[in-house]
Design an enzyme around this catalytic site. Structure first.
Site, short mmCIF file in Angstrom:
data_model
loop_
_atom_site.label_atom_id
_atom_site.label_comp_id
_atom_site.label_asym_id
_atom_site.label_seq_id
_atom_site.Cartn_x
_atom_site.Cartn_y
_atom_site.Cartn_z
N ASN A 164 0.82 -1.23 0.00
CA ASN A 164 0.00 0.00 0.00
C ASN A 164 0.85 1.27 0.00
O ASN A 164 0.51 2.26 -0.65
CB ASN A 164 -0.98 -0.01 1.17
CG ASN A 164 -0.29 -0.09 2.52
OD1 ASN A 164 0.77 -0.70 2.66
ND2 ASN A 164 -0.90 0.51 3.53
N GLU A 185 3.76 -4.49 12.34
CA GLU A 185 2.68 -3.52 12.20
C GLU A 185 1.67 -4.17 11.29
O GLU A 185 1.91 -4.36 10.10
CB GLU A 185 3.21 -2.19 11.64
CG GLU A 185 2.22 -1.04 11.83
CD GLU A 185 1.24 -0.92 10.69
OE1 GLU A 185 0.06 -1.31 10.89
OE2 GLU A 185 1.64 -0.46 9.62
N CYS A 243 -3.39 1.18 6.54
CA CYS A 243 -3.72 0.45 7.77
C CYS A 243 -4.33 1.37 8.82
O CYS A 243 -4.99 0.91 9.75
CB CYS A 243 -2.49 -0.25 8.31
SG CYS A 243 -1.08 0.85 8.59
N GLU A 262 7.73 1.18 16.34
CA GLU A 262 8.75 1.77 15.48
C GLU A 262 8.61 3.28 15.55
O GLU A 262 7.66 3.82 16.09
CB GLU A 262 8.59 1.26 14.05
CG GLU A 262 8.81 -0.24 13.92
CD GLU A 262 8.62 -0.76 12.51
OE1 GLU A 262 8.26 0.04 11.62
OE2 GLU A 262 8.83 -1.97 12.29
#
Length: 494
Positions: free
Chosen positions: A164, A263, A297, A475
Site C-alpha cells: 500500500n 505492524e 492500515c 517503530e
C-alpha cells in the site's frame, strides 16, 4: 489521460534481485501488472530458497567485513548519500511507485517518495546523536565500578514491506536498521517491486558495501518470504502486512527465537461527538476513510457519530464521497485504483455482504465505468454504509478499501465501548471541542495511536504501532533504534 508523466524506469528490462552486490536476473520470473489498466509493466526475478540463503550469507559476511568496522558517523554519512541520491532520481521513484500502485501523482510526490528519502536522513541524524547509559556503583572493597552500555547491531535483519505504501514503509525499516549497523535482506510485496529495485540501484551507486543491503523478490508461502523468515541465520524480522501473515511469521520464527516488530491490520474507529467542529470532522473523516483508496492500515472503517449529528454527518460525508474524482494517477484524480483486480474482488465481496447483512448503501457500492482502457484496471467506488449491527462481519473484519460504516451513539461510554469492541487496536480518531473529553476518551482507546481533531498527523520521533491483532512492538524515532540494536553492558572494576 493515462499518459505516463515520467517514463517507467524498468521498461524493457526485468527487475533483478540484489545479492551480495550482484544483480541477479536469471531463474523463475513473475509478472508485474498495472492496476490502472491491467497492462504488463515488467517481469520480476523470483528468488528461490537457494538465492535467499545466498542473500542471508552475504549479509552475515558484510557484518564481519568493512561495514562492521565503520563508525556510526561513517555509516550515517552513507545513509545521507542514499537520501541525496533518491532525491536526485526523484522522478524515477515517483514513476516506479505510481506504476505499481496507481496512486495519485500528488500523493506519490508529496508523501511516499519524499518521506522515503527523509527516513534515511532522519535516522542518520538520530543514530549519530544517540548516547548511552553510564552508572557508577559501589563495591565491597570501596574501589567502585563503572557500568556503561554500548549499542550493537542485532545482526541480519529481514525487512518485509507491504504494497500500500511500498517505498515509504520499506525505507521506514531499512533506514534505522542500517543506521544501527545491521545488514538487511529486504523483500517487497510481489505487487509492488519497482521502487525497491530502484533503491537497490541507489545503494550500489553511493557505495554501500556489498551484502549490506540485499533485495529478494517473490511471494510468501513456498517462495522468498517463507525462506527468509524461517532462515536460521536471520536475527530479526520487521514486517508490515496482514495480521494472519504476521501470525504465520511468528510460528516460523519461533524455533530460532528471532526478534519481531510487526505492524499489522486494523479496523479503526473514528468517534465524532456532537460538539465537534462539523466541517473539520467531515473533512478529516473523508481523509481517514478514503485516502489511498482506503488502502492504509490507519484508515477509519468504523465511524461512530453522536446521534444528534448522525443524519447530517452521513449526508455530508456521502456528498463528499460522490464528489471524489476517480481516475488514473496523472489525471488529477482524488482516488486511484485498488492494488489489483483480485483485491477489488475481495472488497466488492464486502460491498455485497453489507447488503446481505441488511446494511444500507448510502453511496457507491460498485465499479465505475470509463469506456476506455481503465476498465481493465482495478477501480472501485467509494462507499458508505449505515444500518449494520455491531456484530456484522462488515463491521468486524478488515476490508482495506474505500468503505466505512457510520453508526450513531448516545453517550461517551457507549462510544468508547463500541470503538474498543474489536480484535484490532491500531489507531483511533476523536473529534470533539471539549478538551477534558478529548484527553479522557483518548486514554480509554485500546489502540497504539490516537488522533484528536485530526488524522495521520505524524511526528517521526513518536512510537508507531498497535495492540491486539494490530501488531507487536513500536517503530519510530528511538523506538526503531532500540529494536534494531542489542544493548550490551560493560562493567569495569576501578
Amino acid at each position: 489521460m493515462l499518459t505516463q508523466a515520467y517514463p517507467y524506469p524498468f521498461a524493457g528490462r526485468p527487475l533483478p534481485c540484489l545479492v551480495g552486490g550482484e544483480l541477479v536476473s536469471h531463474g523463475r520470473t513473475f509478472e508485474n501488472i498495472s492496476p490502472v489498466n491491467g497492462a504488463l509493466l515488467a517481469t520480476v526475478t523470483e528468488a528461490d530458497a537457494a538465492l535467499v540463503d545466498r542473500a542471508v550469507r552475504a549479509a552475515r559476511a558484510a557484518l564481519r567485513g568493512p561495514w562492521g568496522r565503520l563508525s556510526t558517523a561513517e555509516r550515517c554519512n552513507l545513509l545521507r548519500k542514499v537520501a541525496e541520491r533518491i532525491e536526485q532520481r526523484f522522478d524515477e521513484f515517483v514513476s516506479a511507485e505510481i506504476a505499481d500502485t496507481g496512486k495519485t501523482l500528488e500523493q506519490a510526490r508529496s508523501l511516499d517518495i519524499a518521506r522515503g528519502a527523509a527516513n534515511f536522513r532522519a535516522y542518520a541524524d538520530l543514530a549519530t546523536a544517540r548516547g548511552s547509559e553510564c552508572f557508577e556503583m559501589a563495591t565491597p572493597d570501596g574501589r567502585g565500578a563503572l557500568n556503561y552500555s554500548v549499542h550493537k547491531p542485532v545482526g541480519v535483519v529481514a525487512v518485509i514491506a507491504p504494497w500500500n505504501m511500498p517505498f515509504l514503509l520499506m525505507t521506514w525499516k531499512v533506514a534505522p536498521a542500517l543506521a544501527c549497523g545491521n545488514a538487511v535482506v529486504a523483500k517487497p510485496s510481489e505487487e509492488t517491486p519497482s521502487s525497491a529495485a530502484l533503491l537497490a540501484e541507489v545503494m550500489q551507486e553511493v557505495g554501500v558495501p556489498p551484502g549490506v543491503f540485499n533485495l529478494v523478490h517473490g511471494f510468501g508461502p513456498g517462495s522468498a518470504g517463507e525462506a527468509l523468515v524461517s532462515h536460521p541465520d536471520v536475527n530479526a524480522i520487521a514486517f508490515t502486512g496482514e495480521s494472519a501473515t504476521g501470525a504465520a511469521i511468528m510460528r516460523s520464527a519461533a524455533d530460532s527465537v528471532k526478534a519481531l516488530s510487526f505492524e499489522l491490520g486494523g479496523k479503526n474507529a473514528a468517534l465524532v461527538f456532537a460538539d465537534a467542529d462539523f466541517e473539520a470532522a467531515v473533512s478529516g473523516t473523508m481523509r481517514s476513510v478514503f485516502s489511498n483508496c482506503g488502502q492504509v492500515c490507519l484508515c477509519s472503517e468504523r465511524v461512530y457519530v453522536e446521534r444528534p449529528m448522525h443524519a447530517r454527518f452521513v449526508d455530508e460525508l456521502a456528498r463528499g464521497a460522490r464528489r471524489l474524482k476517480i481516475g488514473g494517477p496523472y489525471e488529477g484524480a482524488d482516488l486511484g485504483p485498488l492494488i489489483s483486480r483480485a483485491h477489488r474482488e475481495k472488497v466488492l465481496s464486502y460491498y455485497r455482504l453489507a447488503r446481505e447483512e441488511h446494511g444500507e448503501i448510502v453511496c457507491g457500492g460498485g465499479v465505475p465505468a470509463f469506456g476506455d482502457e481503465r476498465d481493465g484496471g482495478a477501480f472501485i467506488e467509494p462507499t458508505i454504509v449505515t444500518g449494520l449491527a455491531e456484530d456484522a462481519r462488515c463491521v468486524k473484519e478488515e476490508i482495506f478499501g474505500p468503505i466505512c460504516h457510520v453508526a450513531p451513539f448516545d453517550s461517551e461510554e457507549q462510544a468508547v465501548q463500541m470503538a474498543n469492541a474489536t480484535r484490532y487496536g491500531l489507531t483511533a480518531a476523536v473529534w470533539t471541542s471539549n478538551l477534558q473529553r478529548a484527553h479522557r476518551v483518548a486514554r480509554q482507546m485500546e489502540v497504539g495511536m490516537v488522533w484528536v481533531n485530526d488524522w495521520y498527523l505524524r511526528d517521526l520521533r513518536t512510537p508507531f504501532g498497535g495492540v491486539k491483532l494490530s501488531g507487536l512492538g513500536r517503530e519510530g524515532g528511538m523506538h526503531s533504534l532500540a529494536f534494531f540494536s542489542a544493548p550490551m553492558n560493560i562493567c569495569v572494576k576501578l
